[in-house]
Design a protein around this motif. Structure first.
Motif, short mmCIF file in Angstrom:
data_model
loop_
_atom_site.label_atom_id
_atom_site.label_comp_id
_atom_site.label_asym_id
_atom_site.label_seq_id
_atom_site.Cartn_x
_atom_site.Cartn_y
_atom_site.Cartn_z
N ILE A 2 -11.75 -6.84 7.91
CA ILE A 2 -12.34 -7.37 6.69
C ILE A 2 -13.01 -8.70 6.99
O ILE A 2 -12.37 -9.63 7.49
N LYS A 4 -15.27 -12.29 6.11
CA LYS A 4 -15.09 -13.36 5.13
C LYS A 4 -15.83 -13.07 3.85
O LYS A 4 -15.33 -13.32 2.75
N GLN A 6 -16.62 -10.16 2.49
CA GLN A 6 -15.92 -9.13 1.71
C GLN A 6 -14.65 -9.70 1.09
O GLN A 6 -14.32 -9.39 -0.07
N PHE A 7 -13.95 -10.54 1.84
CA PHE A 7 -12.73 -11.17 1.31
C PHE A 7 -13.08 -12.00 0.07
O PHE A 7 -12.38 -11.94 -0.94
N ASN A 8 -14.17 -12.75 0.15
CA ASN A 8 -14.59 -13.58 -0.99
C ASN A 8 -15.00 -12.72 -2.18
O ASN A 8 -14.73 -13.07 -3.33
N TYR A 11 -11.90 -11.46 -3.82
CA TYR A 11 -11.28 -12.57 -4.54
C TYR A 11 -11.96 -12.76 -5.90
O TYR A 11 -11.29 -12.95 -6.93
N GLY A 170 -0.51 -7.30 5.79
CA GLY A 170 -1.15 -8.42 5.12
C GLY A 170 -0.17 -9.57 4.97
O GLY A 170 0.96 -9.37 4.52
N VAL A 187 -4.28 -8.52 8.13
CA VAL A 187 -5.03 -9.53 7.40
C VAL A 187 -4.13 -10.74 7.19
O VAL A 187 -3.00 -10.60 6.72
N HIS A 189 -3.99 -14.77 5.60
CA HIS A 189 -4.61 -15.84 4.81
C HIS A 189 -3.68 -17.04 4.87
O HIS A 189 -2.52 -16.96 4.46
#
Length: 210
Positions: A2, A4, A6-8, A11, A170, A187, A189
């Motif tokens: 994934i 950045k 797509q992560f944003n 979100y 995750g 993943v 964070h």
């Protein structure tokens, strides 16, 4: 893996979902991208772009149905049923996370805590606290793929490695050590609370100097 961007995007979808839930409680039946943009702190163009990329549609003049949009977002975000998560490290931060009531409305169910300190183990608690060595077995039996890491810095890497071996995919990391994903199937964070406060203090001090 994934990226950045797509992560944003994902979100922001969560922000739109929370905004829609609030708007629904206020009696809104239909909304426009402007409504969601204001609530999520982005532009209407960004809202429409995000919805288009995830196949979420509305009417140019009539806007979006709140009920339909929420239902579709639940599917896109995997919210049709509660998602299990565990907390590793039952110190001050970990215990606060175990007791946090904001997870349930978001469809997140904290199903267990894990710690290496025998004095903290309590299998009969409302959210059971289990020995760390039981993690692999628990993950396999309870369809748990996400974990929150809240251990001291000197333990973070070793516990992280154990989480990966147990099948966790995750990780939300509260330990003050930046962890990196070992492969495309995990993943990570990182949230460094101390660093975030330092950033705020710097900005406040800059404003006061001006």
């Amino acid at each position: 893996m994934i990226g950045k961007n797509q992560f944003n995007s994902v979100y922001r979808l969560h922000l739109y979902r929370k905004a829609l839930q609030r708007l629904k409680q206020m009696g809104f039946v239909r909304v426009f991208s402007d409504n969601l943009a204001d609530a999520a702190g982005v532009t209407p163009t960004q809202v429409r772009r995000d919805f288009a990329s995830f196949g979420l549609t509305g009417q140019k003049r009539g806007g979006y149905s709140v009920q339909d949009l929420l239902a579709n977002l639940d599917v896109k975000l995997g919210k049709e049923k509660p998602q299990n998560a565990v907390v590793l490290g039952v110190g001050n931060i970990g215990r606060a996370l175990l007791n946090y009531r904001g997870f349930a409305p978001a469809g997140i169910r904290i199903v267990a805590g894990f710690d290496s300190d025998p004095r903290k183990i309590d299998g009969k608690a409302a959210v059971p606290i289990l020995p760390l060595e039981k993690l692999r077995e628990f993950v396999a039996k309870n369809a748990t793929h996400v974990a929150i890491l809240a251990v001291p810095e000197d333990q973070a890497q070793a516990v992280f490695d154990q989480m990966i071996r147990a099948g966790i995919q995750g990780v939300l990391n509260f330990a003050p050590l930046r962890l990196t994903s070992p492969n495309d199937d995990v993943v990570v964070h990182n949230i460094d609370v101390g660093l975030e406060i330092e950033k705020i203090l710097y900005l406040v001090n800059q404003m006061n100097k001006e």
